[in-house]
Motif scaffolding. Sequence first.
Motif, PDB file in Angstrom:
ATOM      1  N   GLY A  71       0.807  -1.222   0.000  1.00 39.84           N
ATOM      2  CA  GLY A  71       0.000   0.000   0.000  1.00 39.84           C
ATOM      3  C   GLY A  71       0.838   1.269   0.000  1.00 39.84           C
ATOM      4  O   GLY A  71       0.296   2.367   0.068  1.00 39.84           O
ATOM      5  N   ARG A  72       2.164   1.141  -0.058  1.00 43.30           N
ATOM      6  CA  ARG A  72       3.101   2.284  -0.076  1.00 43.30           C
ATOM      7  C   ARG A  72       2.989   3.147   1.175  1.00 43.30           C
ATOM      8  O   ARG A  72       3.196   4.358   1.110  1.00 43.30           O
ATOM      9  CB  ARG A  72       2.874   3.164  -1.327  1.00 43.30           C
ATOM     10  CG  ARG A  72       2.843   2.415  -2.625  1.00 43.30           C
ATOM     11  CD  ARG A  72       4.207   1.936  -3.012  1.00 43.30           C
ATOM     12  NE  ARG A  72       4.168   1.142  -4.236  1.00 43.30           N
ATOM     13  CZ  ARG A  72       5.169   0.418  -4.677  1.00 43.30           C
ATOM     14  NH1 ARG A  72       6.288   0.361  -4.019  1.00 43.30           N
ATOM     15  NH2 ARG A  72       5.067  -0.281  -5.777  1.00 43.30           N
ATOM     16  N   THR A  73       2.598   2.553   2.286  1.00 40.34           N
ATOM     17  CA  THR A  73       2.526   3.313   3.541  1.00 40.34           C
ATOM     18  C   THR A  73       3.716   2.979   4.449  1.00 40.34           C
ATOM     19  O   THR A  73       3.903   3.616   5.474  1.00 40.34           O
ATOM     20  CB  THR A  73       1.217   3.000   4.295  1.00 40.34           C
ATOM     21  OG1 THR A  73       1.033   1.590   4.316  1.00 40.34           O
ATOM     22  CG2 THR A  73       0.035   3.649   3.614  1.00 40.34           C
ATOM     23  N   THR A  76       6.208   5.810   5.009  1.00 40.62           N
ATOM     24  CA  THR A  76       5.678   6.829   5.924  1.00 40.62           C
ATOM     25  C   THR A  76       5.839   6.347   7.364  1.00 40.62           C
ATOM     26  O   THR A  76       6.201   7.119   8.251  1.00 40.62           O
ATOM     27  CB  THR A  76       4.184   7.088   5.616  1.00 40.62           C
ATOM     28  OG1 THR A  76       4.027   7.218   4.212  1.00 40.62           O
ATOM     29  CG2 THR A  76       3.680   8.334   6.303  1.00 40.62           C
ATOM     30  N   MET A  79       9.355   6.663   8.481  1.00 37.97           N
ATOM     31  CA  MET A  79       9.774   8.036   8.754  1.00 37.97           C
ATOM     32  C   MET A  79       9.095   8.628   9.984  1.00 37.97           C
ATOM     33  O   MET A  79       9.417   9.735  10.398  1.00 37.97           O
ATOM     34  CB  MET A  79       9.480   8.926   7.541  1.00 37.97           C
ATOM     35  CG  MET A  79      10.418   8.663   6.377  1.00 37.97           C
ATOM     36  SD  MET A  79      10.087   9.728   4.981  1.00 37.97           S
ATOM     37  CE  MET A  79      10.630  11.303   5.610  1.00 37.97           C
TER      38      MET A  79
ATOM     39  N   LEU B 114       7.820  13.939   3.481  1.00 39.76           N
ATOM     40  CA  LEU B 114       7.956  13.371   2.133  1.00 39.76           C
ATOM     41  C   LEU B 114       6.580  13.005   1.603  1.00 39.76           C
ATOM     42  O   LEU B 114       5.806  12.330   2.274  1.00 39.76           O
ATOM     43  CB  LEU B 114       8.847  12.123   2.170  1.00 39.76           C
ATOM     44  CG  LEU B 114       8.948  11.330   0.874  1.00 39.76           C
ATOM     45  CD1 LEU B 114       9.671  12.108  -0.214  1.00 39.76           C
ATOM     46  CD2 LEU B 114       9.650  10.002   1.092  1.00 39.76           C
ATOM     47  N   GLN B 116       5.178  10.996  -1.432  1.00 38.76           N
ATOM     48  CA  GLN B 116       5.569  10.135  -2.547  1.00 38.76           C
ATOM     49  C   GLN B 116       4.494  10.177  -3.620  1.00 38.76           C
ATOM     50  O   GLN B 116       3.347  10.536  -3.348  1.00 38.76           O
ATOM     51  CB  GLN B 116       5.764   8.708  -2.038  1.00 38.76           C
ATOM     52  CG  GLN B 116       6.735   8.664  -0.874  1.00 38.76           C
ATOM     53  CD  GLN B 116       7.506   7.371  -0.815  1.00 38.76           C
ATOM     54  OE1 GLN B 116       8.165   6.990  -1.753  1.00 38.76           O
ATOM     55  NE2 GLN B 116       7.453   6.708   0.308  1.00 38.76           N
ATOM     56  N   ASP B 118       2.827   7.946  -4.979  1.00 35.77           N
ATOM     57  CA  ASP B 118       1.641   7.105  -4.769  1.00 35.77           C
ATOM     58  C   ASP B 118       0.890   7.476  -3.485  1.00 35.77           C
ATOM     59  O   ASP B 118      -0.029   6.783  -3.081  1.00 35.77           O
ATOM     60  CB  ASP B 118       2.037   5.630  -4.763  1.00 35.77           C
ATOM     61  CG  ASP B 118       3.397   5.416  -4.152  1.00 35.77           C
ATOM     62  OD1 ASP B 118       3.691   6.093  -3.153  1.00 35.77           O
ATOM     63  OD2 ASP B 118       4.175   4.601  -4.674  1.00 35.77           O
ATOM     64  N   GLY B 120       0.513   7.018  -0.470  1.00 36.17           N
ATOM     65  CA  GLY B 120       0.631   6.182   0.726  1.00 36.17           C
ATOM     66  C   GLY B 120      -0.389   6.537   1.791  1.00 36.17           C
ATOM     67  O   GLY B 120      -0.036   6.945   2.893  1.00 36.17           O
ATOM     68  N   LEU B 121      -1.662   6.387   1.432  1.00 29.29           N
ATOM     69  CA  LEU B 121      -2.734   6.684   2.390  1.00 29.29           C
ATOM     70  C   LEU B 121      -3.471   5.396   2.751  1.00 29.29           C
ATOM     71  O   LEU B 121      -3.453   4.433   1.984  1.00 29.29           O
ATOM     72  CB  LEU B 121      -3.727   7.665   1.766  1.00 29.29           C
ATOM     73  CG  LEU B 121      -3.181   9.049   1.402  1.00 29.29           C
ATOM     74  CD1 LEU B 121      -4.204   9.811   0.580  1.00 29.29           C
ATOM     75  CD2 LEU B 121      -2.816   9.836   2.649  1.00 29.29           C
TER      76      LEU B 121
END
Lengths: 444, 341
Positions: A71-73, A76, A79, B114, B116, B118, B120-121
């Motif tokens: 999910g590309r989280t 985050t 970080m 940052l 990104q 995509d 990222g939620l």
Amino acid sequence: MNPEFQRNLWLELPPHRMVAMPAVLVLVFFAAWLAGGSISFAGAAQLLIGLLLIIWGSRLAAEAVLAEVIGRTWDTQRMSALGPWEMTWGKLIGSTAFMWYGSIWCVIGFLLSPHGNFVLLIRLLLAGLEAQALALLLSMVLIRGESDSLRFQVTIAQTVTLLVMAPFLFFTMFNRPDSVYWYGFIIPFDAFVTLFQLVFVGWTVLGTYQMLRTALQYSKGSPTWLMFLIFSSAFIAGFDHLQSFVASAGMPTPAVTRLFIAFCAAIILTYACAVVEPKSLVRLRQWLALFFAGHMRQGEHLSPAWFAALVVAVVLGVLTVVNIVGLRAPGAPLPVGPLALVAAVLLFTVRDLALFYYLVLYSRFGGGNLVIGVYLIAAYFLLPVILSSARLGSLMPILVPSPSGPPELVVLPVLIEALAAVGLVIRRWRAASAESPSRMPGGL
Amino acid sequence: MVPVSADQRRRRVGRSLVERIAWHRATRHQAEARSLLIVVRNLIFDYPTKRALCGVSFEIKAGTITGLVGPNGAGKTTLLRCLAGLDVVSSGTVSVDRIDVTEAPREVHRRLGLLQDDLGLYDALSVRQSLNYQAAAYGIPSRDRQRRIQDSINRLGIADRLDDKVGALSRGLRQRLAIAQAMLHRPKVLLLDEPASGLDPEARANLSELLRALGTEGMTLMVSSHILAELEDYTTHMMILRNGRVVEHCPTRAPVGRPRRLRVALVQPSSGLRQCLAADPQVSGLDVEGAAARFDFTGDTFAQAQLLRSLIQSGLQVATLQEEQKSMQSVYSEKMRGMKR
């Protein structure tokens, strides 16, 4: 509240799920009671706990980190200010909260049944936690690779977890001996298993914590993995029953036999790591660069897991050899057989590791682990079967480490194979170095 | 008291003047060094089969907005990830706010946001839950949390969407939520990877306005994008990346006090044009070609108006007088053409 746990609770326990889970479970219990009374009622509760916590729970735990990566989280989260411990329990308990919620209803059902076995219940709950912690740990290991098939990684993590749990569940649920013989002590089976489960959960949670600590860039290494390897080797060497399995190795005393078993355990762990852990060329390159520059401590977090396992195996192998030599009677001839066996096991391991890397990192076949699987089956199963069928059993030491046979046949062929395999890897490494934008480290 | 000769006095004054100049220079260097928020030296990053960044070096001053442009695969995203400390560099150094990213990535994360490409939620969470989670995850004290969230949502215009599921939001609103999340901990540096992709024209205009406002407030931004015309609206600097190398890093507009390139065009050629311009002390680099002339002008807009007046008073028939700015697109195209040659 731990933000990661809170977030998982928002996702896993919305109101409709909190109503649906007990409603479905009550129906299942009612059906079980109609079918077979209170015995089926307790059985259904047990089965449901197993399904929820072990099967489904391990899937959810494996997804806890991999779903973030997909999910590309995940970046985050990396970080954020979340600490490794908050992440460990937030993900472990949070991602499986729905399963634990369902299990609470099953436990209530189990306790209502007069046939419920309380010890078994505790063991099942611990097994659930074990499976989830192991799946989470494996998913953390798998994201270290460069694979794009992340969905498949979830299945790998869950499958390996269930494979590890299966024999354990079989012995604890269906084939329970009265006691366990461990380092000469006779320990009641239930007490031993419960203690083992607690220790296992402790190690997997500690491992996950350490992996998260590295992923969150808190530290660049820790002795946790090394400590686990030493613990596992010592733990496995303690089983008295295993002594008879390796009797043919001809070790001079039971103590040396235990040392040899610990050595074999470390070798098995080396193979397990080499197969399961993704083999990343970038990580390997960075690690070798630091290794050859003498910054071993800084490069510790980049080192492949098999390396520490192999180091432990080598140390145990050397200790075994030293003891074999030291324990012989004055003037007695050197017991060449056991010494040759230890050397052969190490050489086979080095040969196979070199070939794994050759196949995975440089082959054009793709599907690294599949190729390794085929290679291992061919090398350690098909070829020995063919050799036996052809009545060439005396040549078996060429294919597998063998305690019998002339020492030169046990050691020399595999020594040549190991050297050839290492040479092959170095050649491919040099070729890759010439193609690669950066020079390979170590002067290779 | 020791008597001091005139020569000694002169030498002492001379020395103190030299010292004073040296001190001023050192102070200016220190101030410049302090104003450098991002410093990258010989950054190399390798993927298994490709070198993504090949010895990249640059400096970024505080309060600037840098547009990071380049063709696909140039290394823009990799560079942003290295700046954010998400990927471990193969060699070289990256420092943000004078903190080495490799040595103390966690410290850098506190100073950096940052976004990104995509986003990222968490689609299954509501906007309110997402912001609460992010604020807590970034360690914002609970007493400040709601105020910070309120500030962010007001600024990003998503206050009326708090109870909507993130997955149900449009791309533009998701973008705004992602920026709101990235800004919650008030970072000094905000890195944005393709923030405008997939946005409609109105959402893009809003985004430009927001980024310009953040820049005005002193936040340092680095924005990677393919849409150069849009970057032109708000960036102060442009960095062109190609094949993992920085091929250009320059201001997008002349800083205050630096000469601007002006172009004057007459209705018809006149010999008086050169004379008139050459007489003005604020004009240099004069280049007359037919009825037009190009020159560097150190004066401000008032001086420019004065120049125009004097040209007209000299009897020249002025058609236009305007600042000649190279568009980012033209600089980019020139550089790319130069690389191909």
